[in-house]
Scaffold this motif. Structure first.
Motif, PDB file in Angstrom:
ATOM      1  N   LEU A 116      -6.734   5.230  -5.021  1.00 37.25           N
ATOM      2  CA  LEU A 116      -5.371   4.781  -5.252  1.00 37.25           C
ATOM      3  C   LEU A 116      -4.466   6.005  -5.118  1.00 37.25           C
ATOM      4  N   MET A 117      -3.790   6.115  -3.980  1.00 37.60           N
ATOM      5  CA  MET A 117      -3.018   7.315  -3.655  1.00 37.60           C
ATOM      6  C   MET A 117      -1.571   7.166  -4.102  1.00 37.60           C
ATOM      7  N   THR A 118      -1.075   8.167  -4.839  1.00 34.20           N
ATOM      8  CA  THR A 118       0.305   8.188  -5.286  1.00 34.20           C
ATOM      9  C   THR A 118       1.131   9.276  -4.607  1.00 34.20           C
ATOM     10  N   ILE A 142      -8.187   4.424   1.663  1.00 33.90           N
ATOM     11  CA  ILE A 142      -7.044   4.997   0.974  1.00 33.90           C
ATOM     12  C   ILE A 142      -6.026   3.883   0.787  1.00 33.90           C
ATOM     13  N   MET A 143      -5.669   3.573  -0.453  1.00 31.46           N
ATOM     14  CA  MET A 143      -4.776   2.456  -0.739  1.00 31.46           C
ATOM     15  C   MET A 143      -3.495   2.987  -1.372  1.00 31.46           C
ATOM     16  N   THR A 144      -2.355   2.693  -0.739  1.00 29.87           N
ATOM     17  CA  THR A 144      -1.077   3.237  -1.195  1.00 29.87           C
ATOM     18  C   THR A 144       0.076   2.421  -0.635  1.00 29.87           C
ATOM     19  N   PRO A 145       1.195   2.338  -1.379  1.00 25.08           N
ATOM     20  CA  PRO A 145       2.399   1.741  -0.805  1.00 25.08           C
ATOM     21  C   PRO A 145       3.257   2.756  -0.056  1.00 25.08           C
ATOM     22  N   HIS A 146       2.926   4.031  -0.150  1.00 25.31           N
ATOM     23  CA  HIS A 146       3.751   5.114   0.383  1.00 25.31           C
ATOM     24  C   HIS A 146       3.523   5.268   1.882  1.00 25.31           C
ATOM     25  N   ASN A 206       7.318   8.684  -5.854  1.00 24.57           N
ATOM     26  CA  ASN A 206       7.495   7.404  -6.531  1.00 24.57           C
ATOM     27  C   ASN A 206       8.970   6.988  -6.468  1.00 24.57           C
ATOM     28  N   PRO A 207       9.413   6.371  -5.369  1.00 24.14           N
ATOM     29  CA  PRO A 207      10.846   6.112  -5.152  1.00 24.14           C
ATOM     30  C   PRO A 207      11.360   4.865  -5.860  1.00 24.14           C
ATOM     31  N   ARG A 208      11.103   4.746  -7.149  1.00 23.65           N
ATOM     32  CA  ARG A 208      11.492   3.530  -7.879  1.00 23.65           C
ATOM     33  C   ARG A 208      13.000   3.316  -7.881  1.00 23.65           C
ATOM     34  N   ARG A 209      13.757   4.388  -8.105  1.00 25.22           N
ATOM     35  CA  ARG A 209      15.214   4.227  -8.144  1.00 25.22           C
ATOM     36  C   ARG A 209      15.770   3.857  -6.773  1.00 25.22           C
ATOM     37  N   THR A 240      14.776  10.468   2.847  1.00 24.31           N
ATOM     38  CA  THR A 240      13.972  11.118   3.878  1.00 24.31           C
ATOM     39  C   THR A 240      12.658  10.371   4.047  1.00 24.31           C
ATOM     40  N   PRO A 241      11.954  10.586   5.150  1.00 24.10           N
ATOM     41  CA  PRO A 241      10.637   9.964   5.303  1.00 24.10           C
ATOM     42  C   PRO A 241       9.678  10.340   4.178  1.00 24.10           C
ATOM     43  N   ALA A 242       9.887  11.515   3.551  1.00 30.38           N
ATOM     44  CA  ALA A 242       9.022  11.938   2.449  1.00 30.38           C
ATOM     45  C   ALA A 242       9.103  11.000   1.258  1.00 30.38           C
ATOM     46  N   CYS A 243      10.129  10.140   1.215  1.00 31.28           N
ATOM     47  CA  CYS A 243      10.278   9.202   0.098  1.00 31.28           C
ATOM     48  C   CYS A 243       9.377   7.981   0.237  1.00 31.28           C
TER      49      CYS A 243
END
Length: 381
Positions: free
Chosen positions: A181-183, A230-234, A333-336, A350-353
């Motif tokens: 679970l990748m963050t 690798i499981m991630t929403p990012h 973690n771009p929650r906002r 940015t793409p890093a988000c």
């Protein structure tokens, strides 16, 4: 696979090395490559001809309760799967660990280690090497506590990225198929990006405030190379792993629209740190005479925002905001940002988000004040 045994001592009288030659009666024999081929059925290790016993369950060793990972657990977990989490977030009133739907009787925790990590991090400054070291040490303690949940029959594991390098170096993932679970990006990738950003802007000292132990960085890289999935929403993290990556959908908060923009007001989720693009935001605000709502903590020192009109967030931090800006070098973690998009507020990031291109989102290079100014001018005009 095979086990090769080499005898380095002198052979005793009459000792015969195993060979692949003929056996009794001239029948061919096989070399002893494993317990399956040694033909010594009288050995105490012989298990007979029946199938090996393995567990049908998956063991999930998790950390932060991201909604995307909770949804994955709800979809994928089998009736026998075990959930190992730092602690019961609901009971301890710690939303960070509040895993919804944690199965009664099929959970394990690491309460002492988790509370120890929280206490150690709270004692540290808001930013700096000491805080980073406390966070990593706490993750190691949680990993050592949760590893007791793994039995020799558990061959399928889902593990949080924060726990991964510690379980790997202790050999707890050997012989198992595991998914992660990748963050965030791997530590080595993150540190390379920060090094590059600091080389381009050496005055931004916090970009170089901490680097992890090289042995820990290497262990994480080795474990990720061995991971099954690798499981991630990012989006930016998933892009690094090709076909092994499984993209999860970001889960945006449910909310209504924000109040209409008032004047030349933008919001910066923050925190005020170089890695989040604070220097670019400050330059753009000065150049365009903008008000900035500071939604995060201040980490760059007193006087950083001199020359900029800043506001503290109201009941809704998005009310009256024309745009939300996050020109980050690193953002896990771009929650906002998700909340702003859900409220209909334009976002410049940015793409890093980690967000895919979509209506309402403008992507610019990390830390690029000129690009931020151009994007804001287009919005304001």
């Amino acid at each position: 696979s095979e086990l090769i045994v080499r005898f380095s001592g002198p052979a005793g009288a009459g000792a015969v090395a195993p060979t692949g030659g003929a056996g009794a009666g001239g029948s061919p024999t096989r070399e002893a490559r494993s317990c399956d081929s040694c033909q010594q059925i009288s050995c105490h290790r012989h298990e007979g001809s029946g199938p090996a016993t393995t567990s049908a369950r998956q063991v999930w060793l998790v950390d932060e309760a991201w909604p995307e990972f909770q949804a994955l657990w709800a979809r994928r977990a089998g009736p026998d799967d075990l959930l190992g989490l730092p602690l019961d977030g609901g009971r301890w009133r710690m939303p960070r660990y509040a895993w919804a739907g944690a199965p009664v009787g099929r959970t394990g925790d690491a309460v002492i280690a988790a509370l120890g990590r929280s206490a150690a991090v709270r004692r540290m400054a808001a930013q700096g090497p000491a805080r980073r070291r406390a966070e990593l040490a706490g993750a190691g303690a949680i990993a050592r506590s949760l590893e007791r949940l793994l039995t020799q029959d558990d061959l399928e594991v889902v593990v949080a990225q924060s726990l991964l390098p510690y379980l790997w170096t202790r050999g707890r993932l050997g012989g198992r198929r595991f998914s992660v679970l990748m963050t965030r990006s791997p530590m080595g990738v993150l540190q390379a990006r920060l090094d590059e950003a600091h080389a381009a802007a050496p005055e931004q000292l916090s970009l170089a405030d901490f680097r992890a132990d090289p042995a820990l960085v290497a262990a994480e890289a080795q474990a990720l190379a061995a991971a099954h999935r690798i499981m991630t929403p990012h989006a930016a993290v998933a892009a690094q792993f090709g076909q092994r990556a499984e993209r999860l959908d970001w889960i945006a908060p449910r909310r209504g629209p924000a109040e209409a923009a008032k004047g030349r007001r933008i919001a910066f989720p923050g925190p005020t740190a170089a890695r989040k693009g604070a220097w670019a935001v400050r330059e753009a605000a000065r150049a365009l005479d903008l008000e900035v709502v500071l939604a995060g903590s201040a980490l760059e020192g007193e006087g950083f925002w001199d020359g900029v009109s800043t506001l503290t967030p109201g009941r809704d931090w998005l009310d009256g905001v024309a745009a939300v800006v996050q020109p980050a070098v690193v953002e896990d973690n771009p929650r906002r940002l998700l909340g702003a998009l859900a409220a209909g507020v334009p976002v410049i990031a940015t793409p890093a988000c980690g967000l895919d291109p979509q209506p309402g989102l403008t992507l610019i290079p990390p830390g690029d004040a000129a690009a931020l100014i151009r994007a804001l001018k287009r919005l304001m005009d």
